[in-house]
Design an enzyme around this catalytic site. Structure first.
Site, PDB file in Angstrom:
ATOM      1  N   LEU A 192      10.694   9.420  16.655  1.00  0.00           N
ATOM      2  CA  LEU A 192      11.990  10.004  15.909  1.00  0.00           C
ATOM      3  C   LEU A 192      12.896   8.972  15.745  1.00  0.00           C
ATOM      4  O   LEU A 192      13.262   8.032  16.583  1.00  0.00           O
ATOM      5  CB  LEU A 192      12.506  11.127  16.364  1.00  0.00           C
ATOM      6  CG  LEU A 192      11.648  12.526  16.675  1.00  0.00           C
ATOM      7  CD1 LEU A 192      12.317  13.670  17.436  1.00  0.00           C
ATOM      8  CD2 LEU A 192      10.840  13.069  15.258  1.00  0.00           C
ATOM      9  N   GLU A 196      16.450   8.081  13.085  1.00  0.00           N
ATOM     10  CA  GLU A 196      17.559   8.655  12.252  1.00  0.00           C
ATOM     11  C   GLU A 196      17.550   9.307  10.894  1.00  0.00           C
ATOM     12  O   GLU A 196      18.097  10.340  10.608  1.00  0.00           O
ATOM     13  CB  GLU A 196      18.925   7.443  12.065  1.00  0.00           C
ATOM     14  CG  GLU A 196      19.681   7.255  13.114  1.00  0.00           C
ATOM     15  CD  GLU A 196      20.196   8.732  13.791  1.00  0.00           C
ATOM     16  OE1 GLU A 196      20.416   9.583  13.436  1.00  0.00           O
ATOM     17  OE2 GLU A 196      20.333   8.770  15.091  1.00  0.00           O
ATOM     18  N   GLY A 197      16.202   8.979  10.354  1.00  0.00           N
ATOM     19  CA  GLY A 197      15.746   9.723   9.181  1.00  0.00           C
ATOM     20  C   GLY A 197      15.173  11.051   9.414  1.00  0.00           C
ATOM     21  O   GLY A 197      15.640  12.190   8.935  1.00  0.00           O
ATOM     22  N   HIS A 198      14.701  11.284  10.680  1.00  0.00           N
ATOM     23  CA  HIS A 198      14.142  12.525  11.188  1.00  0.00           C
ATOM     24  C   HIS A 198      15.522  13.331  11.674  1.00  0.00           C
ATOM     25  O   HIS A 198      15.785  14.526  11.218  1.00  0.00           O
ATOM     26  CB  HIS A 198      13.391  12.458  12.407  1.00  0.00           C
ATOM     27  CG  HIS A 198      12.005  11.858  11.866  1.00  0.00           C
ATOM     28  ND1 HIS A 198      11.518  10.562  12.481  1.00  0.00           N
ATOM     29  CD2 HIS A 198      10.990  12.098  11.252  1.00  0.00           C
ATOM     30  CE1 HIS A 198      10.385  10.172  12.281  1.00  0.00           C
ATOM     31  NE2 HIS A 198       9.977  11.348  11.421  1.00  0.00           N
ATOM     32  N   LYS A 205      11.656   9.987   1.157  1.00  0.00           N
ATOM     33  CA  LYS A 205      11.096   8.717   1.370  1.00  0.00           C
ATOM     34  C   LYS A 205       9.647   8.954   1.013  1.00  0.00           C
ATOM     35  O   LYS A 205       9.079   7.886   0.347  1.00  0.00           O
ATOM     36  CB  LYS A 205      11.256   8.180   2.896  1.00  0.00           C
ATOM     37  CG  LYS A 205      10.563   6.631   2.898  1.00  0.00           C
ATOM     38  CD  LYS A 205      10.691   6.206   3.985  1.00  0.00           C
ATOM     39  CE  LYS A 205       9.361   5.547   4.523  1.00  0.00           C
ATOM     40  NZ  LYS A 205       8.617   6.292   5.392  1.00  0.00           N
ATOM     41  N   ASP A 206       9.164   9.846   1.497  1.00  0.00           N
ATOM     42  CA  ASP A 206       7.788  10.149   0.982  1.00  0.00           C
ATOM     43  C   ASP A 206       7.626  11.080  -0.181  1.00  0.00           C
ATOM     44  O   ASP A 206       7.230  12.366  -0.145  1.00  0.00           O
ATOM     45  CB  ASP A 206       6.883  10.898   2.317  1.00  0.00           C
ATOM     46  CG  ASP A 206       6.999  10.112   3.606  1.00  0.00           C
ATOM     47  OD1 ASP A 206       6.091   9.088   3.422  1.00  0.00           O
ATOM     48  OD2 ASP A 206       7.745  10.439   4.385  1.00  0.00           O
ATOM     49  N   ARG A 248       7.134   3.214  11.394  1.00  0.00           N
ATOM     50  CA  ARG A 248       6.512   2.108  11.477  1.00  0.00           C
ATOM     51  C   ARG A 248       7.232   0.673  11.485  1.00  0.00           C
ATOM     52  O   ARG A 248       7.079  -0.304  11.589  1.00  0.00           O
ATOM     53  CB  ARG A 248       5.503   2.043  10.120  1.00  0.00           C
ATOM     54  CG  ARG A 248       4.530   3.104  10.593  1.00  0.00           C
ATOM     55  CD  ARG A 248       3.111   2.758   9.500  1.00  0.00           C
ATOM     56  NE  ARG A 248       2.006   3.669   9.891  1.00  0.00           N
ATOM     57  CZ  ARG A 248       1.738   5.047   9.221  1.00  0.00           C
ATOM     58  NH1 ARG A 248       2.528   5.410   8.351  1.00  0.00           N
ATOM     59  NH2 ARG A 248       0.617   5.464   9.594  1.00  0.00           N
TER      60      ARG A 248
HETATM   61  O1  PAF Z   1       5.731  12.968   7.059  1.00  0.00           O
HETATM   62  C1  PAF Z   1       5.242  13.120   8.185  1.00  0.00           C
HETATM   63  O2  PAF Z   1       5.709  12.558   9.187  1.00  0.00           O
HETATM   64  C2  PAF Z   1       3.709  13.680   8.082  1.00  0.00           C
HETATM   65  O3  PAF Z   1       3.178  13.115   7.182  1.00  0.00           O
HETATM   66  C3  PAF Z   1       3.896  15.079   8.395  1.00  0.00           C
HETATM   67  C4  PAF Z   1       4.393  15.949   7.084  1.00  0.00           C
HETATM   68  C5  PAF Z   1       4.519  15.331   9.639  1.00  0.00           C
HETATM   69  C6  PAF Z   1       2.474  15.721   8.429  1.00  0.00           C
HETATM   70  O4  PAF Z   1       1.721  15.108   9.637  1.00  0.00           O
END
Ligand code: PAF
Length: 291
Positions: free
Chosen positions: A33, A35-37, A149-150, A187
């Protein structure tokens, strides 16, 4: 903070919360984890009565040559961060619980899963859609929080939740950046100092492209060329300007778009994007007047 590792125990607890009239918020993660999380968790804790965080490094979204084994696992610091933010429960199933022997059911979201990251990671969104559905079945959330971001992942999960009537509201939350602009990612910790410096060209090129868009530039090739020049020193995977809803490449910029990039810096693949809605540009910032 309670920790569950089976879908049955997780679901029983969530159903009890729902029966008591509490809204259940959910932040799915693969741990490591940052700061984004942290920002997703804070938004969920603020909006929902109880919040569940999942930590599961999902093998089905990694190809055999990718970094599943090296993917950072930081269980103790993850728990401390979750506790501090006010997470109520952690769901951390084992791989064998999620994918027992003989596991054979996968989900695919057509169309949206074709371009961008799928070109170099064709397995990826099938794994994501499958695991997120399984996590939803265990956590039974009202709301699930994902980071911009995703962007392609957000679009796919939003479509999947709608198409399958999952009854989960998908909340897309802002992308969080380091002070120097680098998009936060688990990453990023793979990067050495020189690579990290190089990685800044992704966000810097996107920011200046955003300025061009805000000042009225509507030529797609001009925008893409601009970003390409800015990223000339890294190994570009893609630079694409796509419709924010369908993720299809656009030739005209007349609705909300995502300008998305991916590149390899050394062995590390980074992604980043900006969103732009031409309907939301204040007239005073349009210098060319071309729309
Ligand atoms: O964004 C992520 O961290 C992953 O793709 C997720 C949504 C937890 C699925 O494994």
């Amino acid at each position: 903070m309670i920790i569950f590792d089976t879908p049955e125990s997780m679901r029983d607890w969530s159903l009890t919360q729902r029966a008591a009239g509490r809204s259940v918020g959910f932040v799915p993660t693969m741990g490591a984890l940052h700061e984004g999380h942290g920002s997703l968790m804070k938004i969920a804790v603020e909006r929902d009565d109880i919040t569940v965080l999942s930590i599961f490094v999902n093998p089905t979204q990694f190809a055999p040559h990718e970094d599943l084994d090296q993917y950072p696992r930081t269980w103790e610091t993850d728990l401390a961060m979750a506790q501090e933010i006010g997470i109520d429960a952690i769901y951390a199933p084992k791989p064998a619980t999620m994918y027992p022997e003989g596991y054979s059911t996968y989900l695919e979201v057509e169309g949206l899963s074709k371009g961008l990251c799928s070109r170099t990671r064709p397995h990826f969104f099938r794994g994501v859609a499958t695991v997120v559905t399984k996590l939803f079945c265990a956590v039974m959330p009202h709301n699930a929080y994902f980071g911009q971001k995703d962007a392609q992942q957000c679009a796919i999960i939003t479509r999947m939740a709608r198409d399958l009537d999952l009854g989960v509201n998908i909340v897309e939350c802002p992308l969080i950046r380091e002070d120097d602009g680098l998009a936060m990612s688990s990453r990023n910790r793979y990067l050495n100092a020189a690579e990290r410096e190089q990685g800044l060209c992704l966000s810097q090129s996107l920011f200046t492209a955003l300025e061009l868009l805000q000042s009225g530039e509507r030529n797609v090739d001009a925008i893409i060329n601009h970003v390409q020049n800015g990223m000339a020193r890294v190994h570009i995977d893609y630079i694409e300007l796509v419709d924010a809803l369908t993720m299809e490449p656009v030739t005209t910029i007349d609705k909300p778009i995502v300008l998305a990039v991916a590149a390899k810096i050394g062995e590390t693949r980074l992604i980043d994007n900006i969103k732009f809605d031409p309907a939301k540009v204040p007239a005073a910032t349009l210098t060319t007047g071309v729309v």
